[in-house]
Write a protein that holds these residues in place. Structure first.
Motif, PDB file in Angstrom:
ATOM      1  N   UNK A  26       0.851  -1.181   0.000  1.00 48.33           N
ATOM      2  CA  UNK A  26       0.000   0.000   0.000  1.00 48.33           C
ATOM      3  C   UNK A  26       0.889   1.234   0.000  1.00 48.33           C
ATOM      4  N   UNK A  27       0.290   2.383  -0.063  1.00 48.30           N
ATOM      5  CA  UNK A  27       1.063   3.607  -0.110  1.00 48.30           C
ATOM      6  C   UNK A  27       1.940   3.763   1.124  1.00 48.30           C
ATOM      7  N   UNK A  28       3.171   4.199   0.906  1.00 46.69           N
ATOM      8  CA  UNK A  28       4.078   4.440   2.020  1.00 46.69           C
ATOM      9  C   UNK A  28       3.940   5.856   2.548  1.00 46.69           C
ATOM     10  N   UNK A  29       3.011   6.625   1.970  1.00 46.79           N
ATOM     11  CA  UNK A  29       2.853   8.010   2.364  1.00 46.79           C
ATOM     12  C   UNK A  29       2.563   8.138   3.853  1.00 46.79           C
ATOM     13  N   UNK A  67      26.369   4.274   1.692  1.00 47.49           N
ATOM     14  CA  UNK A  67      24.985   3.873   1.465  1.00 47.49           C
ATOM     15  C   UNK A  67      24.097   5.118   1.398  1.00 47.49           C
ATOM     16  N   UNK A  68      23.015   5.001   0.639  1.00 49.45           N
ATOM     17  CA  UNK A  68      22.055   6.097   0.552  1.00 49.45           C
ATOM     18  C   UNK A  68      20.647   5.523   0.518  1.00 49.45           C
ATOM     19  N   UNK A  69      19.794   6.030   1.396  1.00 46.20           N
ATOM     20  CA  UNK A  69      18.405   5.602   1.443  1.00 46.20           C
ATOM     21  C   UNK A  69      17.553   6.668   0.760  1.00 46.20           C
ATOM     22  N   UNK A  70      16.555   6.214   0.020  1.00 48.74           N
ATOM     23  CA  UNK A  70      15.663   7.143  -0.661  1.00 48.74           C
ATOM     24  C   UNK A  70      14.309   6.467  -0.812  1.00 48.74           C
ATOM     25  N   UNK A  71      13.319   7.254  -1.197  1.00 42.31           N
ATOM     26  CA  UNK A  71      11.999   6.671  -1.366  1.00 42.31           C
ATOM     27  C   UNK A  71      11.313   7.251  -2.597  1.00 42.31           C
ATOM     28  N   UNK A  72      10.451   6.437  -3.183  1.00 39.37           N
ATOM     29  CA  UNK A  72       9.651   6.848  -4.318  1.00 39.37           C
ATOM     30  C   UNK A  72       8.214   6.570  -3.911  1.00 39.37           C
ATOM     31  N   UNK A  73       7.548   7.597  -3.416  1.00 41.17           N
ATOM     32  CA  UNK A  73       6.218   7.407  -2.843  1.00 41.17           C
ATOM     33  C   UNK A  73       5.245   6.847  -3.875  1.00 41.17           C
ATOM     34  N   UNK A  74       5.299   7.343  -5.091  1.00 40.66           N
ATOM     35  CA  UNK A  74       4.347   6.892  -6.117  1.00 40.66           C
ATOM     36  C   UNK A  74       4.509   5.404  -6.427  1.00 40.66           C
ATOM     37  N   UNK A  75       5.736   4.874  -6.215  1.00 43.66           N
ATOM     38  CA  UNK A  75       5.993   3.459  -6.464  1.00 43.66           C
ATOM     39  C   UNK A  75       5.912   2.633  -5.189  1.00 43.66           C
ATOM     40  N   UNK A  76       5.547   3.260  -4.076  1.00 39.52           N
ATOM     41  CA  UNK A  76       5.444   2.563  -2.779  1.00 39.52           C
ATOM     42  C   UNK A  76       6.756   1.863  -2.415  1.00 39.52           C
ATOM     43  N   UNK A  77       7.872   2.463  -2.758  1.00 36.74           N
ATOM     44  CA  UNK A  77       9.160   1.784  -2.626  1.00 36.74           C
ATOM     45  C   UNK A  77      10.187   2.653  -1.922  1.00 36.74           C
ATOM     46  N   UNK A  78      10.964   2.004  -1.088  1.00 37.97           N
ATOM     47  CA  UNK A  78      12.115   2.632  -0.441  1.00 37.97           C
ATOM     48  C   UNK A  78      13.354   1.882  -0.915  1.00 37.97           C
ATOM     49  N   UNK A  79      14.366   2.639  -1.287  1.00 39.29           N
ATOM     50  CA  UNK A  79      15.592   2.052  -1.828  1.00 39.29           C
ATOM     51  C   UNK A  79      16.752   2.200  -0.858  1.00 39.29           C
ATOM     52  N   UNK A  93      19.438  -8.404   4.790  1.00 39.93           N
ATOM     53  CA  UNK A  93      18.946  -7.034   4.927  1.00 39.93           C
ATOM     54  C   UNK A  93      17.419  -7.055   4.960  1.00 39.93           C
ATOM     55  N   UNK A  94      16.879  -6.359   5.940  1.00 37.29           N
ATOM     56  CA  UNK A  94      15.444  -6.282   6.131  1.00 37.29           C
ATOM     57  C   UNK A  94      14.986  -4.830   6.067  1.00 37.29           C
ATOM     58  N   UNK A  95      13.798  -4.613   5.558  1.00 36.94           N
ATOM     59  CA  UNK A  95      13.208  -3.295   5.708  1.00 36.94           C
ATOM     60  C   UNK A  95      12.085  -3.388   6.731  1.00 36.94           C
ATOM     61  N   UNK A  96      11.881  -2.281   7.394  1.00 37.36           N
ATOM     62  CA  UNK A  96      10.862  -2.196   8.428  1.00 37.36           C
ATOM     63  C   UNK A  96      10.192  -0.844   8.339  1.00 37.36           C
ATOM     64  N   UNK A  97       8.876  -0.840   8.486  1.00 37.12           N
ATOM     65  CA  UNK A  97       8.125   0.410   8.409  1.00 37.12           C
ATOM     66  C   UNK A  97       7.322   0.617   9.680  1.00 37.12           C
ATOM     67  N   UNK A  98       7.311   1.859  10.131  1.00 36.27           N
ATOM     68  CA  UNK A  98       6.519   2.232  11.297  1.00 36.27           C
ATOM     69  C   UNK A  98       5.183   2.772  10.794  1.00 36.27           C
ATOM     70  N   UNK A  99       4.127   2.024  11.070  1.00 39.28           N
ATOM     71  CA  UNK A  99       2.787   2.422  10.674  1.00 39.28           C
ATOM     72  C   UNK A  99       1.975   2.580  11.948  1.00 39.28           C
ATOM     73  N   UNK A 100       1.871   3.798  12.411  1.00 44.94           N
ATOM     74  CA  UNK A 100       1.261   4.024  13.704  1.00 44.94           C
ATOM     75  C   UNK A 100       2.117   3.378  14.774  1.00 44.94           C
ATOM     76  N   UNK A 101       1.510   2.558  15.597  1.00 42.31           N
ATOM     77  CA  UNK A 101       2.243   1.878  16.671  1.00 42.31           C
ATOM     78  C   UNK A 101       2.745   0.511  16.247  1.00 42.31           C
TER      79      UNK A 101
END
Length: 115
Positions: A26-29, A67-79, A93-101
């Motif tokens: 879903x959207x990472x916005x 290393x450089x982290x970036x995001x493309x919101x329209x593609x729902x992707x973090x690089x 390597x794992x990605x983790x997102x904070x969505x509320x709590x």
């Protein structure tokens, strides 16, 4: 349920580059922040880089300048662009997102750097 899928790992030689992708179902916005973590065999999982909703970034000392982290919101992707890779960067390597709590995690992608 929101899912995160990592991709882009592989086997490279020291000095080479890789770009990891973390794509959300879903959207990472609305994600408060997204982070890339890594875990090497026998070691604890550590934060490598993170990016907030506002675009602020943070890096572990061991990867600053490489290393450089970036995001493309329209593609729902973090690089995670990883340059000048070293054997000590070898890990899952794992990605983790904070969505509320709630903290969401992907399944991980293996990065192996040979000397």
């Amino acid at each position: 349920q929101v899912q995160l899928v990592e991709s882009g790992g592989g086997l490279v030689q020291a000095g080479e580059s890789l770009r990891l992708s973390c794509t959300a179902s879903r959207s990472i916005f609305s994600f408060k922040a997204v982070g890339w973590y890594r875990q090497a065999p026998g070691k604890e999982r550590e934060l490598v880089a993170s990016i907030t909703a506002g675009g602020s970034t943070n890096y572990a000392d061991s990867v600053k300048g490489r290393f450089a982290i970036s995001k493309h919101v329209a593609q729902n992707t973090v690089y995670l662009q990883m340059d000048s890779l070293k054997p000590e960067d070898t890990a899952v390597y794992y990605c983790s997102a904070a969505l509320g709590a709630v903290a969401l995690w992907g399944q991980g992608t293996q990065v192996t750097v040979s000397a």
